[in-house]
Scaffold this motif. Structure first.
Motif, short mmCIF file in Angstrom:
data_model
loop_
_atom_site.label_atom_id
_atom_site.label_comp_id
_atom_site.label_asym_id
_atom_site.label_seq_id
_atom_site.Cartn_x
_atom_site.Cartn_y
_atom_site.Cartn_z
N GLU A 155 0.84 -1.20 0.00
CA GLU A 155 0.00 0.00 0.00
C GLU A 155 0.88 1.25 0.00
N GLY A 156 0.32 2.31 -0.60
CA GLY A 156 1.03 3.59 -0.58
C GLY A 156 2.24 3.62 -1.49
N HIS A 188 4.54 1.47 -2.24
CA HIS A 188 5.77 0.98 -1.63
C HIS A 188 6.07 -0.38 -2.26
#
Length: 191
Positions: free
Chosen positions: A162-163, A165
């Motif tokens: 998530e994000g 990464h």
């Protein structure tokens, strides 16, 4: 010894040293922080020089164009050598040790140095930057992050977290970060 005292960007080295062992000097020079170009009439040393990780081997007599071509290799942004290097020379307690490239799993940048991480877990510090070492490594090594170059065959999986990464997972289970800009290219390589 003079090489240790003054910062050098590039060494042009002739292996014909009036009977002194040029290969010993070669091993010591490729362990340095700078790139090395051999300029020599001894073309029988060319193969070994490339295995030691020189950027180019310019046979004597040479033309201005041939020397310019060798210098261009050093200044090119992706300045890749022939990829024929088989060893990385590291300085250890005053001696030079040749580390077989086939043992290197990944390389981690450490400021002005780089750390070689070997398949048995050993770590060896190299005087070259990650950038300069990457130029010597064969194409089986890929830059995955500003601080990491990894052997592609050691990568088991590519993960997106998530994000935005991203990470690669090595066969050993170890995970290394992947730069956002490099993720798409890596994903294509792994299909």
């Amino acid at each position: 010894a003079r090489l240790d005292e003054s910062p050098v960007d590039l060494l042009l080295l002739d292996l014909n040293l009036h009977g002194r062992d040029g290969m010993q000097l070669l091993a010591a020079s490729v362990a340095g922080s700078f790139h090395t170009i051999i300029v020599s009439a001894n073309t029988e040393h060319a193969l070994r020089a490339f295995e030691y990780g020189v950027i180019d081997f310019v046979p004597k007599p040479f033309s201005r164009e041939r020397l310019a071509q060798a210098l261009d290799r050093v200044t090119a942004r992706d300045g890749h050598a022939s990829g024929a290097a088989k060893f990385l020379a590291v300085k250890k307690s005053g001696k030079v040790e040749l580390v077989p490239i086939e043992r290197v799993l990944y390389v981690q940048g450490a400021g002005a140095y780089a750390e070689l991480v070997l398949d048995d877990g050993r770590r060896e510090l190299h005087d070259k930057t990650l950038e300069k070492l990457h130029a010597l490594l064969p194409p089986v090594f890929e830059r995955i992050h500003k601080s990491y170059v990894v052997r592609l065959s050691a990568v088991k999986a590519l993960h997106a977290q998530e994000g935005s990464h991203y990470e690669v997972e090595l066969d050993s289970g170890l995970r290394l970060p992947v730069g956002r800009t490099r993720y798409k290219g890596l994903r294509e390589k792994f299909g």
